[in-house]
Design a protein around this motif. Structure first.
Motif, PDB file in Angstrom:
ATOM      1  N   GLY A  37      41.663  11.072  95.009  1.00 29.50           N
ATOM      2  CA  GLY A  37      41.162   9.943  94.395  1.00 29.50           C
ATOM      3  C   GLY A  37      39.805   9.604  95.271  1.00 29.50           C
ATOM      4  N   THR A  38      39.345   8.416  94.886  1.00 27.74           N
ATOM      5  CA  THR A  38      38.330   7.699  95.525  1.00 27.74           C
ATOM      6  C   THR A  38      38.478   7.028  96.520  1.00 27.74           C
ATOM      7  OG1 THR A  38      37.238   7.534  92.966  1.00 27.74           O
ATOM      8  CG2 THR A  38      36.293   6.152  94.965  1.00 27.74           C
ATOM      9  N   ASP A  39      37.782   7.183  97.811  1.00 29.02           N
ATOM     10  CA  ASP A  39      38.196   6.821  99.012  1.00 29.02           C
ATOM     11  C   ASP A  39      37.620   5.264  99.042  1.00 29.02           C
ATOM     12  OD1 ASP A  39      38.202   5.624 101.656  1.00 29.02           O
ATOM     13  OD2 ASP A  39      37.290   7.518 102.323  1.00 29.02           O
ATOM     14  N   ARG A  40      38.598   4.151  99.060  1.00 32.75           N
ATOM     15  CA  ARG A  40      38.249   2.869  98.861  1.00 32.75           C
ATOM     16  C   ARG A  40      38.581   2.149 100.082  1.00 32.75           C
ATOM     17  NH1 ARG A  40      34.166   3.613  95.802  1.00 32.75           N
ATOM     18  NH2 ARG A  40      34.530   3.511  93.588  1.00 32.75           N
ATOM     19  N   GLU A  58      44.414   7.901 108.239  1.00 28.62           N
ATOM     20  CA  GLU A  58      44.800   7.645 106.767  1.00 28.62           C
ATOM     21  C   GLU A  58      43.791   6.971 106.291  1.00 28.62           C
ATOM     22  OE1 GLU A  58      49.672   6.805 106.866  1.00 28.62           O
ATOM     23  OE2 GLU A  58      48.566   5.290 107.676  1.00 28.62           O
ATOM     24  N   ARG A  59      43.723   7.066 104.612  1.00 24.69           N
ATOM     25  CA  ARG A  59      42.726   6.597 103.720  1.00 24.69           C
ATOM     26  C   ARG A  59      43.098   5.743 102.680  1.00 24.69           C
ATOM     27  NH1 ARG A  59      38.679   5.775 106.799  1.00 24.69           N
ATOM     28  NH2 ARG A  59      37.218   5.810 105.199  1.00 24.69           N
ATOM     29  N   ILE A  60      42.610   4.962 102.030  1.00 20.12           N
ATOM     30  CA  ILE A  60      43.062   3.940 100.952  1.00 20.12           C
ATOM     31  C   ILE A  60      42.419   4.699  99.857  1.00 20.12           C
ATOM     32  CG2 ILE A  60      43.277   1.774  99.702  1.00 20.12           C
ATOM     33  CD1 ILE A  60      43.312   0.316 102.302  1.00 20.12           C
ATOM     34  N   VAL A  61      43.217   5.465  98.971  1.00 17.36           N
ATOM     35  CA  VAL A  61      42.644   6.102  98.035  1.00 17.36           C
ATOM     36  C   VAL A  61      42.950   5.630  96.609  1.00 17.36           C
ATOM     37  CG1 VAL A  61      42.499   8.490  96.784  1.00 17.36           C
ATOM     38  CG2 VAL A  61      42.730   8.112  99.381  1.00 17.36           C
ATOM     39  N   VAL A  62      42.093   5.346  95.578  1.00 18.27           N
ATOM     40  CA  VAL A  62      42.284   4.926  94.273  1.00 18.27           C
ATOM     41  C   VAL A  62      42.283   6.051  93.234  1.00 18.27           C
ATOM     42  CG1 VAL A  62      41.210   3.394  92.449  1.00 18.27           C
ATOM     43  CG2 VAL A  62      41.320   2.729  95.139  1.00 18.27           C
ATOM     44  N   ILE A  63      43.446   5.999  92.217  1.00 12.88           N
ATOM     45  CA  ILE A  63      43.323   6.842  91.186  1.00 12.88           C
ATOM     46  C   ILE A  63      43.420   5.782  90.017  1.00 12.88           C
ATOM     47  CG2 ILE A  63      44.534   8.523  92.485  1.00 12.88           C
ATOM     48  CD1 ILE A  63      47.097   7.852  91.172  1.00 12.88           C
ATOM     49  N   SER A  64      43.051   6.183  88.912  1.00 12.94           N
ATOM     50  CA  SER A  64      43.124   5.527  87.770  1.00 12.94           C
ATOM     51  C   SER A  64      44.398   5.333  87.142  1.00 12.94           C
ATOM     52  CB  SER A  64      42.229   6.382  86.719  1.00 12.94           C
ATOM     53  OG  SER A  64      42.934   7.648  86.035  1.00 12.94           O
ATOM     54  N   ARG A  65      44.621   4.121  86.551  1.00 15.63           N
ATOM     55  CA  ARG A  65      45.856   3.745  86.205  1.00 15.63           C
ATOM     56  C   ARG A  65      46.637   5.078  85.115  1.00 15.63           C
ATOM     57  NH1 ARG A  65      48.781  -0.859  85.119  1.00 15.63           N
ATOM     58  NH2 ARG A  65      49.881  -0.781  83.105  1.00 15.63           N
ATOM     59  N   ASP A  66      45.458   5.480  84.234  1.00 19.95           N
ATOM     60  CA  ASP A  66      46.019   6.447  83.432  1.00 19.95           C
ATOM     61  C   ASP A  66      46.606   7.713  84.210  1.00 19.95           C
ATOM     62  OD1 ASP A  66      46.078   7.759  80.605  1.00 19.95           O
ATOM     63  OD2 ASP A  66      44.078   9.127  81.426  1.00 19.95           O
ATOM     64  N   THR A  67      46.091   8.012  85.203  1.00 22.23           N
ATOM     65  CA  THR A  67      46.453   9.285  85.989  1.00 22.23           C
ATOM     66  C   THR A  67      47.799   9.061  86.448  1.00 22.23           C
ATOM     67  OG1 THR A  67      44.220   9.730  86.997  1.00 22.23           O
ATOM     68  CG2 THR A  67      46.030  10.582  88.140  1.00 22.23           C
ATOM     69  N   LEU A  68      48.119   7.757  86.876  1.00 16.75           N
ATOM     70  CA  LEU A  68      49.403   7.774  87.405  1.00 16.75           C
ATOM     71  C   LEU A  68      50.590   7.333  86.475  1.00 16.75           C
ATOM     72  CD1 LEU A  68      51.176   7.285  89.857  1.00 16.75           C
ATOM     73  CD2 LEU A  68      50.859   4.913  89.917  1.00 16.75           C
ATOM     74  N   ILE A  69      50.014   6.813  85.262  1.00 13.36           N
ATOM     75  CA  ILE A  69      50.926   6.615  84.244  1.00 13.36           C
ATOM     76  C   ILE A  69      51.113   7.941  83.418  1.00 13.36           C
ATOM     77  CG2 ILE A  69      51.140   5.801  81.780  1.00 13.36           C
ATOM     78  CD1 ILE A  69      49.780   3.209  82.802  1.00 13.36           C
TER      79      ILE A  69
END
Length: 78
Positions: A37-40, A58-69
């Protein structure tokens, strides 16, 4: 530890034109999951709840809602 399988749809199935550089979720041989995901970390660390913390490694990583759903159906119950 090795990647066993993708969880959810591939980037190409989710509409990536190249199918190469998009968020992804993988199940690992030890039962854990790996996320691309994107490092945020810098943008979101100050917003963490009081009972949440991040170790230096550790890093906070963002993935799209569509990816998780789309991954939901592939995530084991236990």
């Amino acid at each position: 530890m090795k990647i066993v399988r993708r969880i959810g749809a591939s980037p190409r199935e989710r509409g990536s034109a190249t199918g190469q550089t998009c968020p992804d979720i993988f199940e690992l041989s030890d039962g854990n999951f790996a996320v691309i995901g994107t490092d945020r970390t810098e943008a979101l660390e100050g917003d963490l709840p009081a009972d949440a913390a991040r170790a230096d490694y550790e890093r906070i990583v963002v993935i799209s809602r569509d990816t998780l759903i789309r991954a939901k159906a592939d995530i084991p119950e236990a």
